[in-house]
Enzyme design. Structure first.
Site, PDB file in Angstrom:
ATOM      1  N   ALA B  92      -7.694  -4.794  -5.332  1.00 44.61           N
ATOM      2  CA  ALA B  92      -6.661  -4.907  -4.393  1.00 44.61           C
ATOM      3  C   ALA B  92      -6.725  -4.011  -2.882  1.00 44.61           C
ATOM      4  CB  ALA B  92      -5.172  -3.877  -5.105  1.00 44.61           C
ATOM      5  N   LYS B  93      -8.231  -3.473  -3.398  1.00 49.47           N
ATOM      6  CA  LYS B  93      -8.672  -3.386  -1.917  1.00 49.47           C
ATOM      7  C   LYS B  93      -7.731  -1.311  -1.427  1.00 49.47           C
ATOM      8  CE  LYS B  93     -12.646  -5.588  -1.827  1.00 49.47           C
ATOM      9  NZ  LYS B  93     -12.194  -6.686  -2.577  1.00 49.47           N
TER      10      LYS B  93
END
Lengths: 266, 266
Positions: B92-93
């Site tokens: 998901a960074k």
């Protein structure tokens, strides 16, 4: 929304206020909490009460994702409810390799009708460029943020300059002042003159006024340019102005105060 | 999932393969595309066919967000379908100021049953720490990524070291090898020995094998430690192994090949 239209909105309203919809079920007024549509009812009331005093809304995606599927649905309904006159920001801090950033751009610029998205710069050019390919959409890249952690990397020296300065200079070369903004935290007022020298034309999205303690006066004096060049965000200070039934009225009153103060600086 | 259990899974399967579910409606077999449950049907078939050969699945959130609400629903259904024996990564960074990172942690560790989330380090300590507060959950921070943009900032010098080295050293101090991993791209094989010297104990999540061209052999020789210390991800090379009705069987065959090769290095 293109740059000319954004500037026109700011001039016609005498405001460069962005209202941050960091809507947290635990913090909205108790009388709304039991409603199945609590989040969207709260957001609609806040938007109705503040829209004459601000030019932009910023949806902090984290607060909606935390609620799962119904949160994502509330985010979708909220962004569609924001009037077309207002600049719609997905505060999502996304960024990944090119083919994945392309999917994030699709999520917020095609599937959802946002005008802008916040993007983290760490992974470099191919993580940012897919967002810049959309006409009349904006990429808002993290520059110098308002939090204490800014000192860990953003304020580390890379050669003669801070990392955040390298980010500003480098990323500016990937776009232009009509499709690229930068996040600069309001608590970083001492750096604002320097940042404005580096980027005389760009808009800055400035969070950190209100709950985080940044000064609107300081920022406005140091960083405004001929086109204003600022969107100053307040989230908690506006949307949680009251925890009672008058929450929307009080949010509107705070937004009106910001608008009044901004009118002095414009 | 705690570290001991992860290591045990790797040893019992003779595999440190993570299968990346970067599921794109336009790329799944044509015979599935018209089904209303196309994404989840594809993912379930891929999981069934690969689960004996891998120890982890990585869901790339961008591909699901791009599909809007029904994409988020498919992500939820997919993560619940992954067996409890497998390490579940939300790629998901994410990363934001503390109170917002807390919401992202809630989204992926409470509302959804992921074991780990990928996090961008740019905003520093308070953007990472909220993820580290969960027992038996993992924070996987970007170190040196596999994309060309890595040269823009990650490979810039800060003092005597590269920015990515500063990130590895600094972030390592905020957690421990039982709750913190780092992303190191498979295309960065020349840096792996150095990275393993900096962090002898940590696990690395290694994307970039397959479509991006990284070598499993190189990485394994240079970066494996006594506990394995690697999760090597393949996404497109596995899930799009065939575009015909045999897609799951072919995905399983590719995953089995990786498992076989990994068995030689373990």
């Amino acid at each position: 929304m293109d740059r000319q239209r954004l500037i026109q909105q700011i001039k016609s309203k005498n405001s460069y206020l962005c209202v941050g919809l960091d809507t947290d079920h635990a913090k909205i007024p108790v009388h709304l909490q039991s409603r199945p549509d609590a989040i969207i009812a709260f957001n609609k009331a806040i938007i109705d009460a503040t829209k004459d005093h601000c030019v932009s809304y910023k949806i902090n995606t984290a607060f909606y994702e935390a609620m799962g599927l119904k949160g994502w649905a509330a985010m979708e309904e909220t962004v569609h409810y924001i009037p077309d006159t207002h600049f719609k920001i997905a505060d999502a801090k996304r960024g990944d390799i090119g083919n994945t950033s392309t999917q994030y751009a699709k999520a917020f610029f095609e599937t959802l009708p946002f005008d802008a998205i916040t993007v983290a710069p760490y992974m470099g050019s191919d993580s940012v460029r897919p967002f810049l390919e959309y006409a009349d959409k904006w990429t808002i890249v993290l520059g110098l943020t308002s939090n204490t952690g800014a000192k860990d990397f953003e304020l580390q020296k890379t050669g003669d300059e801070y990392l955040y300065e390298k980010v500003l200079r480098t990323v500016a070369g990937w776009g232009n002042p009509a499709n690229l903004m930068f996040v600069v935290g309001a608590t970083q007022a001492s750096a604002f003159e320097n940042i404005r020298r580096i980027l005389p034309e760009h808009f800055f999205l400035v969070p950190g006024v209100g709950a985080q303690g940044g000064s609107l006066k300081d920022i406005s004096e140091k960083a405004m340019n001929a086109d204003c060049g600022l969107l100053v965000n307040a989230s908690r200070a506006v949307i949680y102005a009251s925890e009672k039934e008058d929450f929307a009225e009080e949010a509107g009153a705070i937004a009106r105060q910001y608008q009044f103060e901004m009118g002095q600086y414009l």
